[in-house]
Design a protein around this motif. Sequence first.
Motif, short mmCIF file in Angstrom:
data_model
loop_
_atom_site.label_atom_id
_atom_site.label_comp_id
_atom_site.label_asym_id
_atom_site.label_seq_id
_atom_site.Cartn_x
_atom_site.Cartn_y
_atom_site.Cartn_z
N ARG A 1 0.84 -1.19 0.00
CA ARG A 1 0.00 0.00 0.00
C ARG A 1 0.88 1.25 0.00
O ARG A 1 1.77 1.40 0.82
CB ARG A 1 -0.88 -0.01 1.24
CG ARG A 1 -1.97 1.04 1.19
CD ARG A 1 -2.86 0.92 2.39
NE ARG A 1 -3.39 -0.43 2.47
CZ ARG A 1 -4.66 -0.72 2.68
NH1 ARG A 1 -5.51 0.26 2.85
NH2 ARG A 1 -5.07 -1.95 2.73
N GLY A 2 0.62 2.12 -0.95
CA GLY A 2 1.35 3.38 -1.04
C GLY A 2 2.70 3.27 -1.73
O GLY A 2 3.43 4.25 -1.82
N GLU A 3 3.07 2.10 -2.21
CA GLU A 3 4.35 1.91 -2.90
C GLU A 3 4.10 1.45 -4.32
O GLU A 3 3.00 1.04 -4.67
CB GLU A 3 5.21 0.87 -2.17
CG GLU A 3 5.63 1.29 -0.78
CD GLU A 3 6.51 0.24 -0.12
OE1 GLU A 3 6.96 -0.69 -0.82
OE2 GLU A 3 6.74 0.34 1.08
N LYS A 4 5.16 1.49 -5.15
CA LYS A 4 5.02 1.02 -6.52
C LYS A 4 5.18 -0.50 -6.57
O LYS A 4 5.73 -1.12 -5.65
CB LYS A 4 6.02 1.70 -7.44
CG LYS A 4 7.46 1.35 -7.18
CD LYS A 4 8.34 2.04 -8.19
CE LYS A 4 9.75 1.46 -8.11
NZ LYS A 4 10.58 1.88 -9.20
N SER A 5 4.71 -1.10 -7.64
CA SER A 5 4.78 -2.55 -7.80
C SER A 5 6.22 -3.01 -7.90
O SER A 5 7.07 -2.31 -8.45
CB SER A 5 4.03 -2.99 -9.06
OG SER A 5 2.66 -2.72 -8.93
N ARG A 6 6.48 -4.22 -7.39
CA ARG A 6 7.82 -4.82 -7.46
C ARG A 6 7.71 -6.21 -8.02
O ARG A 6 6.82 -6.97 -7.68
CB ARG A 6 8.44 -4.89 -6.07
CG ARG A 6 8.80 -3.56 -5.50
CD ARG A 6 9.37 -3.69 -4.13
NE ARG A 6 10.29 -4.83 -4.05
CZ ARG A 6 11.18 -4.99 -3.11
NH1 ARG A 6 11.28 -4.13 -2.16
NH2 ARG A 6 11.97 -6.03 -3.08
N VAL A 7 8.66 -6.56 -8.87
CA VAL A 7 8.75 -7.91 -9.42
C VAL A 7 9.86 -8.63 -8.67
O VAL A 7 10.97 -8.11 -8.51
CB VAL A 7 9.08 -7.88 -10.93
CG1 VAL A 7 9.25 -9.29 -11.46
CG2 VAL A 7 7.98 -7.16 -11.68
N THR A 8 9.56 -9.82 -8.18
CA THR A 8 10.53 -10.61 -7.43
C THR A 8 10.71 -11.96 -8.11
O THR A 8 9.73 -12.60 -8.50
CB THR A 8 10.06 -10.83 -5.98
OG1 THR A 8 9.83 -9.55 -5.38
CG2 THR A 8 11.10 -11.58 -5.17
N LEU A 9 11.96 -12.38 -8.24
CA LEU A 9 12.29 -13.69 -8.77
C LEU A 9 12.93 -14.50 -7.65
O LEU A 9 13.93 -14.09 -7.07
CB LEU A 9 13.26 -13.59 -9.94
CG LEU A 9 13.92 -14.89 -10.40
CD1 LEU A 9 12.87 -15.87 -10.90
CD2 LEU A 9 14.95 -14.62 -11.46
N ARG A 10 12.31 -15.65 -7.33
CA ARG A 10 12.90 -16.58 -6.35
C ARG A 10 13.30 -17.84 -7.10
O ARG A 10 12.52 -18.35 -7.90
CB ARG A 10 11.89 -16.90 -5.26
CG ARG A 10 11.53 -15.68 -4.44
CD ARG A 10 10.49 -15.98 -3.41
NE ARG A 10 11.09 -16.78 -2.34
CZ ARG A 10 10.39 -17.32 -1.36
NH1 ARG A 10 9.08 -17.17 -1.32
NH2 ARG A 10 10.98 -18.01 -0.41
N ARG A 11 14.52 -18.31 -6.83
CA ARG A 11 15.03 -19.48 -7.54
C ARG A 11 15.38 -20.58 -6.55
O ARG A 11 16.09 -20.34 -5.58
CB ARG A 11 16.27 -19.12 -8.35
CG ARG A 11 15.99 -18.10 -9.41
CD ARG A 11 17.15 -17.97 -10.34
NE ARG A 11 17.99 -16.85 -9.97
CZ ARG A 11 18.99 -16.39 -10.69
NH1 ARG A 11 19.29 -16.98 -11.81
NH2 ARG A 11 19.70 -15.38 -10.28
N TRP A 12 14.87 -21.78 -6.82
CA TRP A 12 15.21 -22.96 -6.03
C TRP A 12 15.94 -23.93 -6.94
O TRP A 12 15.48 -24.23 -8.04
CB TRP A 12 13.96 -23.63 -5.49
CG TRP A 12 13.30 -22.88 -4.39
CD1 TRP A 12 13.58 -22.95 -3.06
CD2 TRP A 12 12.24 -21.94 -4.52
NE1 TRP A 12 12.76 -22.10 -2.36
CE2 TRP A 12 11.93 -21.47 -3.23
CE3 TRP A 12 11.53 -21.43 -5.60
CZ2 TRP A 12 10.95 -20.53 -2.99
CZ3 TRP A 12 10.55 -20.49 -5.37
CH2 TRP A 12 10.27 -20.06 -4.07
N THR A 13 17.07 -24.44 -6.47
CA THR A 13 17.86 -25.40 -7.23
C THR A 13 17.70 -26.77 -6.61
O THR A 13 17.76 -26.92 -5.38
CB THR A 13 19.35 -24.99 -7.23
OG1 THR A 13 19.45 -23.65 -7.71
CG2 THR A 13 20.17 -25.91 -8.08
#
Length: 163
Positions: free
Chosen positions: A133-145
């Motif tokens: 809320r009140g912030e811009k959108s963020r894209v997150t990449l999580r990687r599992w090996t």
Amino acid sequence: RRPRRRRSGRAEGRPDGAVVIPKKPPRPRDPFDPTWKVNPDTRTMRFLALEGWTAGVVEQAIHGTFIKRDFLGIADIIACRPGAILAIQATADTTGGNSGARREKCAASPNLRAWMESGGLFAVWSWSVRKARGEKSRVTLRRWTAVIGPTGAYWTESEERSS
């Protein structure tokens, strides 16, 4: 027979002699751009290209249905570079947490062990777009090996990156 239209230069048959300007090619998109509305495979392919991998989507759509079949039942994308070959299961991590189900599905497959024993690497990549809320959108990449042990596959979270 109609005359061919020119794409650039002086337009034929126009009284004002207008010049047709060709469109610019689209610039490559940043995979961490939250305004880019694409599926996880497209984000993954763009990220791999930026990292120097040669990659291709190996998932097949079955004609006439809404079913998609993964390579060996576990991978959507295969990427390679000198000294490494990587199979990736790309998913969108929604609030329900789709990546956990993907990891369980892949770990239960006997094809994962065969792939890794033949020298391939395997990872599950999870993309999420979230906005506080009140912030811009963020894209997150999580990687599992995936790591193969004597009792089966287990996962190590190798990295998390955000925009």
